[in-house]
Design a protein around this motif. Sequence first.
Motif, PDB file in Angstrom:
ATOM      1  N   ASN A 239      24.285 195.793  68.818  1.00  0.00           N
ATOM      2  CA  ASN A 239      23.954 196.672  67.696  1.00  0.00           C
ATOM      3  C   ASN A 239      22.655 196.284  66.997  1.00  0.00           C
ATOM      4  O   ASN A 239      22.352 196.794  65.918  1.00  0.00           O
ATOM      5  N   ALA A 240      21.868 195.371  67.600  1.00  0.00           N
ATOM      6  CA  ALA A 240      20.535 195.001  67.086  1.00  0.00           C
ATOM      7  C   ALA A 240      20.588 194.316  65.728  1.00  0.00           C
ATOM      8  O   ALA A 240      19.711 194.525  64.887  1.00  0.00           O
ATOM      9  N   HIS A 241      21.598 193.482  65.510  1.00  0.00           N
ATOM     10  CA  HIS A 241      21.665 192.722  64.253  1.00  0.00           C
ATOM     11  C   HIS A 241      20.560 191.672  64.256  1.00  0.00           C
ATOM     12  O   HIS A 241      20.397 190.927  65.221  1.00  0.00           O
ATOM     13  N   PRO A 242      19.781 191.574  63.177  1.00  0.00           N
ATOM     14  CA  PRO A 242      18.651 190.630  63.172  1.00  0.00           C
ATOM     15  C   PRO A 242      19.053 189.160  63.208  1.00  0.00           C
ATOM     16  O   PRO A 242      18.194 188.307  63.485  1.00  0.00           O
ATOM     17  N   ASP A 243      20.317 188.840  62.953  1.00  0.00           N
ATOM     18  CA  ASP A 243      20.753 187.444  63.039  1.00  0.00           C
ATOM     19  C   ASP A 243      20.912 186.971  64.480  1.00  0.00           C
ATOM     20  O   ASP A 243      21.007 185.767  64.729  1.00  0.00           O
ATOM     21  N   ILE A 244      20.988 187.895  65.435  1.00  0.00           N
ATOM     22  CA  ILE A 244      21.272 187.553  66.826  1.00  0.00           C
ATOM     23  C   ILE A 244      20.038 187.811  67.682  1.00  0.00           C
ATOM     24  O   ILE A 244      19.505 188.931  67.694  1.00  0.00           O
ATOM     25  N   ALA A 245      19.600 186.785  68.399  1.00  0.00           N
ATOM     26  CA  ALA A 245      18.395 186.905  69.229  1.00  0.00           C
ATOM     27  C   ALA A 245      18.632 187.848  70.400  1.00  0.00           C
ATOM     28  O   ALA A 245      19.753 187.921  70.933  1.00  0.00           O
ATOM     29  N   PRO A 246      17.604 188.568  70.841  1.00  0.00           N
ATOM     30  CA  PRO A 246      17.757 189.496  71.979  1.00  0.00           C
ATOM     31  C   PRO A 246      18.226 188.823  73.264  1.00  0.00           C
ATOM     32  O   PRO A 246      18.847 189.460  74.107  1.00  0.00           O
ATOM     33  N   ASP A 247      17.944 187.523  73.422  1.00  0.00           N
ATOM     34  CA  ASP A 247      18.355 186.821  74.638  1.00  0.00           C
ATOM     35  C   ASP A 247      19.624 185.995  74.447  1.00  0.00           C
ATOM     36  O   ASP A 247      19.910 185.087  75.225  1.00  0.00           O
ATOM     37  N   ALA A 248      20.416 186.332  73.428  1.00  0.00           N
ATOM     38  CA  ALA A 248      21.603 185.535  73.115  1.00  0.00           C
ATOM     39  C   ALA A 248      22.739 185.729  74.104  1.00  0.00           C
ATOM     40  O   ALA A 248      23.667 184.923  74.142  1.00  0.00           O
ATOM     41  N   VAL A 249      22.695 186.779  74.913  1.00  0.00           N
ATOM     42  CA  VAL A 249      23.792 187.096  75.832  1.00  0.00           C
ATOM     43  C   VAL A 249      23.278 187.115  77.260  1.00  0.00           C
ATOM     44  O   VAL A 249      22.261 187.748  77.560  1.00  0.00           O
ATOM     45  N   ASP A 250      23.984 186.395  78.140  1.00  0.00           N
ATOM     46  CA  ASP A 250      23.639 186.311  79.565  1.00  0.00           C
ATOM     47  C   ASP A 250      24.667 187.122  80.363  1.00  0.00           C
ATOM     48  O   ASP A 250      25.851 186.823  80.346  1.00  0.00           O
ATOM     49  N   LEU A 251      24.194 188.158  81.056  1.00  0.00           N
ATOM     50  CA  LEU A 251      25.089 189.034  81.813  1.00  0.00           C
ATOM     51  C   LEU A 251      24.946 188.821  83.317  1.00  0.00           C
ATOM     52  O   LEU A 251      25.061 189.752  84.106  1.00  0.00           O
ATOM     53  N   SER A 252      24.748 187.568  83.719  1.00  0.00           N
ATOM     54  CA  SER A 252      24.551 187.278  85.140  1.00  0.00           C
ATOM     55  C   SER A 252      25.871 187.058  85.889  1.00  0.00           C
ATOM     56  O   SER A 252      25.872 186.930  87.115  1.00  0.00           O
ATOM     57  N   ALA A 253      26.996 186.992  85.166  1.00  0.00           N
ATOM     58  CA  ALA A 253      28.297 186.768  85.810  1.00  0.00           C
ATOM     59  C   ALA A 253      28.897 188.082  86.293  1.00  0.00           C
ATOM     60  O   ALA A 253      28.718 189.133  85.671  1.00  0.00           O
ATOM     61  N   GLU A 254      29.659 188.006  87.388  1.00  0.00           N
ATOM     62  CA  GLU A 254      30.326 189.196  87.897  1.00  0.00           C
ATOM     63  C   GLU A 254      31.604 189.501  87.122  1.00  0.00           C
ATOM     64  O   GLU A 254      32.017 190.653  87.016  1.00  0.00           O
ATOM     65  N   ARG A 255      32.248 188.457  86.609  1.00  0.00           N
ATOM     66  CA  ARG A 255      33.510 188.650  85.882  1.00  0.00           C
ATOM     67  C   ARG A 255      33.398 188.041  84.488  1.00  0.00           C
ATOM     68  O   ARG A 255      32.913 186.931  84.318  1.00  0.00           O
ATOM     69  N   VAL A 256      33.869 188.791  83.491  1.00  0.00           N
ATOM     70  CA  VAL A 256      33.897 188.335  82.104  1.00  0.00           C
ATOM     71  C   VAL A 256      35.340 188.389  81.625  1.00  0.00           C
ATOM     72  O   VAL A 256      36.060 189.357  81.898  1.00  0.00           O
ATOM     73  N   VAL A 257      35.770 187.356  80.919  1.00  0.00           N
ATOM     74  CA  VAL A 257      37.099 187.327  80.320  1.00  0.00           C
ATOM     75  C   VAL A 257      36.957 187.546  78.820  1.00  0.00           C
ATOM     76  O   VAL A 257      36.161 186.879  78.157  1.00  0.00           O
ATOM     77  N   VAL A 258      37.712 188.507  78.293  1.00  0.00           N
ATOM     78  CA  VAL A 258      37.768 188.764  76.854  1.00  0.00           C
ATOM     79  C   VAL A 258      39.150 188.359  76.368  1.00  0.00           C
ATOM     80  O   VAL A 258      40.159 188.876  76.853  1.00  0.00           O
TER      81      VAL A 258
END
Length: 547
Positions: A239-258
């Motif tokens: 959601n483009a919150h200024p507290d969170i850097a644009p590179d804060a999330v890595d989506l290189s994994a095939e599976r994500v657990v929530v």
Amino acid sequence: MPYVITQTCCNDATCVAVCPVNCIHPTPQERAFGSTDMLHVDPAACIDCGACADACPVDAIHPADELTGAQEAYVAINAAYYADAPPPRPAAGSPNFHAWDEPAFTRTLPADFPRLRVAIVGTGPAGMYTAQDLLLHTGAEVTLIDRLPVAGGLVRYGVAPDHPTTKKVGETFARLHRHPRVRMLLGVRAGEDVSAEEIAAHHDAVVYAVGASGDRRLGVPGEDRPGSLAATTFVAWYNAHPDIAPDAVDLSAERVVVVGNGNVALDVARILVADPDALAATDIADHALRALRDSAVREVVLLGRRGPADAACTRPELLALTRLPGVELVVDDHDPRTAEAIDTAAPDGIAAVLRGVSRTAVEWSRPPGPGRRIVLRFHSAPEELIGEEDTAAIRAVRVTGTAGHSLIPAGMVLRAIGYQGTPVAGLPFDESSGTVPHENGRVAGLPGTYVVGWIKRGSQGGIGANRVCAAETVGTLLSDAVAGALPTPAFSAKAFARLARRRSRHVVDARGMASIERAELSRGRRVGRPRSKLATLPELVTASRRG
């Protein structure tokens, strides 16, 4: 043809207030109000006037014959609510009536009462419902304070981008920004730039609507490894919150657990496997859209500690998950209690939504297959997040259940087990509940100080729940005013504005907020999107000064 309330219902009961025949329930006076997923139109009593649709702030109400696709299910959902215990209906030929009243919080002042000056800290739904109540029922002057240089709170930074109608409530709130009795001071940090004592010294009353910005932790080994994030961080990132850097999330994994299966967990799962081309038609952050286009994620696993009958999400959100285009939804059939709960669920139970959803015993040793899918795994809890020896990054989640332990390979883990309130400088705080101690919104031991929203009641209830919450707090505040219990401010509101501008170099007012709005809409038009959000503090402040 009756009107029908659909998935995006916010429960603020504006529709109830305008319905001339009392055909929308539960009402604010009924016990079920605030605990149901949504409100419902009684098809036998609806007179097809459309008043509710005109009043709905989130565009959730439509004529039944206009619904298509997944929304058609809400015709039956609305009708089913009245199947067992229909409410009293007017007799044929009788006048229209209302069988309910507004919540019994006194929210008026005598006509000759001196004008109040009220500061509201926080511009999310709770703060803006409070401002709206004060402006509608009194002649109060309102100062809106927010630490960010842009207003909106969770409407801007918490609602998923693929729920644009839910965000429409922000348009209602935005009209208050330009109200002649409102002064906006955005980019001012309460407790840092100005103290609680200084805010109180310039106003008759102060209402804190600061929400719950923290998150609950799992308390398991490996939780702090790289690749383990709070879902709140992921939501803020897309959601483009200024507290969170644009590179804060890595989506290189095939599976994500929530971990979790509440509405936030469903939001992040849905965004992770959504079609990026569809997301391009929303206001998702530019950096998140680019990352999702390049994402390797093909499978998201939602872990629920309890069974499907106790899923923490709302029924409408789970129903929407069963109908995602291009995404397979699977129930992991590892525990016989899961199938039993689904098969024996009452028609209006949340587990009944999963009838017809594919069930299979997932073989976790295999990598995710082609395509995109979401796996619902109930009766499971994370026991440990296991990392690579050389990088310490997440590579698997050990979960425990009735059948013992299982190892789910994953490259990212998002904990979505609830927001948590954090201490507010100058106010008492209850660590166990994550709230400020209060009595009907009145902060204990601090005359003239009040709370509303999640910092008042905990992180429960959606956007609309804040309307009744605000009504209670405003009622308490005005009762105190009439009783002479509010301290007299030593300084004027204008003096406070000068103080805020001396302490913060980045104060944004209503004119600056309008400039940010124009800038984001213009950026969006240039790339064929409805809006392109500014994602950093310097960008927001610069845009605010271009008007």
